[in-house]
Design an enzyme around this catalytic site. Structure first.
Site, PDB file in Angstrom:
ATOM      1  N   ASN A  94      10.729  -9.422  -1.683  1.00 52.63           N
ATOM      2  CA  ASN A  94      10.826  -9.730  -2.627  1.00 52.63           C
ATOM      3  C   ASN A  94      10.749 -11.127  -3.444  1.00 52.63           C
ATOM      4  OD1 ASN A  94      10.476  -9.508  -5.666  1.00 52.63           O
ATOM      5  ND2 ASN A  94      12.135  -7.495  -5.652  1.00 52.63           N
TER       6      ASN A  94
ATOM      7  N   LYS B  81      11.114 -12.553  -6.155  1.00 50.48           N
ATOM      8  CA  LYS B  81      11.096 -11.967  -7.885  1.00 50.48           C
ATOM      9  C   LYS B  81      10.433 -13.546  -8.536  1.00 50.48           C
ATOM     10  CE  LYS B  81      14.981 -10.052  -5.545  1.00 50.48           C
ATOM     11  NZ  LYS B  81      16.909  -9.545  -6.374  1.00 50.48           N
TER      12      LYS B  81
ATOM     13  N   HIS C  40      12.195  -1.387  -9.742  1.00 50.81           N
ATOM     14  CA  HIS C  40      12.952  -2.383  -9.220  1.00 50.81           C
ATOM     15  C   HIS C  40      14.365  -2.127 -10.779  1.00 50.81           C
ATOM     16  CE1 HIS C  40      15.090  -5.997  -8.199  1.00 50.81           C
ATOM     17  NE2 HIS C  40      14.641  -5.902  -6.983  1.00 50.81           N
TER      18      HIS C  40
ATOM     19  N   GLU D 152      15.844  -4.616 -11.484  1.00 53.49           N
ATOM     20  CA  GLU D 152      15.793  -5.314 -12.402  1.00 53.49           C
ATOM     21  C   GLU D 152      14.620  -5.155 -13.555  1.00 53.49           C
ATOM     22  OE1 GLU D 152      15.290  -8.527  -9.455  1.00 53.49           O
ATOM     23  OE2 GLU D 152      17.152  -8.720  -8.591  1.00 53.49           O
TER      24      GLU D 152
ATOM     25  N   GLU E 176      17.957   0.789  -2.776  1.00 47.69           N
ATOM     26  CA  GLU E 176      18.470  -0.696  -3.381  1.00 47.69           C
ATOM     27  C   GLU E 176      19.978  -0.237  -4.042  1.00 47.69           C
ATOM     28  OE1 GLU E 176      15.868  -4.131  -2.860  1.00 47.69           O
ATOM     29  OE2 GLU E 176      15.168  -3.054  -5.068  1.00 47.69           O
TER      30      GLU E 176
ATOM     31  N   GLY F 273      21.870  -9.265  -4.792  1.00 47.58           N
ATOM     32  CA  GLY F 273      21.716 -10.531  -5.315  1.00 47.58           C
ATOM     33  C   GLY F 273      22.786 -10.958  -4.372  1.00 47.58           C
TER      34      GLY F 273
ATOM     35  N   SER G  68      20.910  -7.216  -0.184  1.00 48.21           N
ATOM     36  CA  SER G  68      21.631  -8.563   0.327  1.00 48.21           C
ATOM     37  C   SER G  68      21.092  -8.306   1.968  1.00 48.21           C
ATOM     38  CB  SER G  68      23.124  -8.489   0.681  1.00 48.21           C
ATOM     39  OG  SER G  68      23.191  -9.501  -0.670  1.00 48.21           O
TER      40      SER G  68
HETATM   41  P1  PGA Z   1      18.540  -9.126  -2.692  1.00 46.51           P
HETATM   42  O1  PGA Z   1      17.520  -8.233  -3.483  1.00 46.51           O
HETATM   43  O2  PGA Z   1      18.068  -9.353  -1.090  1.00 46.51           O
HETATM   44  O3  PGA Z   1      18.172 -10.702  -2.619  1.00 46.51           O
HETATM   45  O4  PGA Z   1      19.747  -9.052  -2.342  1.00 46.51           O
HETATM   46  C1  PGA Z   1      16.780  -7.619  -2.878  1.00 46.51           C
HETATM   47  C2  PGA Z   1      15.924  -7.291  -3.714  1.00 46.51           C
HETATM   48  O5  PGA Z   1      16.035  -7.191  -4.813  1.00 46.51           O
HETATM   49  O6  PGA Z   1      14.662  -5.914  -3.710  1.00 46.51           O
END
Ligand code: PGA
Length: 254
Positions: free
Chosen positions: A17, A19, A101, A103, A171, A177, A217
């Site tokens: 992803n 983003k 997601h 976000e 997730e 993140g 992460s």
């Molecule tokens: P990250 O994000 O690996 O940077 O924690 C995962 C995601 O949001 O899909």
């Protein structure tokens, strides 16, 4: 494995992803790295590109690597300034979309209801859907993780007829993140419970075949242990999917 195929068995699935990151130069370099890397051929790989780079990603990535949009709207076309439809995603040769997601849920305020409508329309449009769920830190601390992820999964399940085109991404919001990864035991516990929920509320066959992937992460350093858990069928990777390390994560089960 046929290029672009959407697998219905529990083939290990690693999604990147990206983003809202990268430009043609840096994503082009990443694409070259992926195209020339030796990738485990029993792992399905999909890269989630920013909307404006979907065409670029699909045109440049090797056919063995899938591409996903990171969002889409719930109807085919119309006066919805700034949105994109599954039909447009498909028109770029792209096969997948990430929906729900955290976000989208927590920065842009998308509700379970809207996410469900998007899932229904994306599937009707023949896109594969990476559907995301996950609890916030305060929900985990309050002991409501199961309640939260079951409710989110219900809102998705109500809108799915063909589960062979759905990958469920667990997730935990507190792990995204943040550098705080769920432990392999924490991930396995939720994945197992989710699979049992699906067994009870959808069907035995779907519980056995649906891929439940972990996100939050994931790195080259922790992917092998996470990926060796019984009910962890792959990953959705944010930060590390922008680095050459993504190749190690793809090869976690190699
Ligand atoms: P990250 O994000 O690996 O940077 O924690 C995962 C995601 O949001 O899909």
């Amino acid at each position: 494995m046929a290029p672009h195929s959407i697998m219905s068995s529990r083939t290990f699935f690693v999604g990147g992803n990206w983003k809202m990151n990268g430009d043609k130069k840096s994503l082009g370099d990443l694409i070259t790295t992926l195209n020339t890397a030796s990738l485990h051929d029993e792992t399905e790989v999909v890269c989630g590109a920013p909307t404006v780079y979907l065409d670029f990603a699909r045109s440049n990535l090797d056919a063995r690597i899938g591409v996903a949009a990171q969002n889409c709207y719930k109807v085919a076309k119309g006066a919805f300034t700034g949105e994109i439809s599954p039909a447009m995603i498909k028109d770029c040769g792209v096969e997948w979309v990430i929906l729900g997601h955290s976000e989208r849920r927590h920065v842009f305020g998308e509700s379970d209801e809207l996410i469900g409508q998007k899932v229904a329309h994306a599937l009707e449009s023949d896109l594969g859907v990476i559907a995301c769920i996950g609890e916030k830190l305060e929900e985990r601390e309050a002991g409501t993780t199961e309640e939260v992820v079951y409710a989110q999964t219900q809102a998705i399940a109500d809108n799915v007829k063909d589960w062979s085109k759905v990958v469920l991404a667990y997730e935990p919001v507190w792990a995204i993140g943040t550098g705080k990864t769920a432990s392999p035991e924490q991930a396995q516990e939720v994945h197992e419970k989710l699979r049992e929920w699906i067994r009870a509320n959808v069907s035995e066959a779907v519980a056995d075949s649906v891929r439940i992937i972990y996100g939050g992460s994931v790195t080259g350093a922790n992917c092998k242990e996470l990926g060796s858990q019984n009910d962890v069928d792959g990953f959705l990777v944010g930060g590390a999917s922008l680095k050459p390390e993504f190749v190690d994560i793809i090869n976690a089960r190699a």
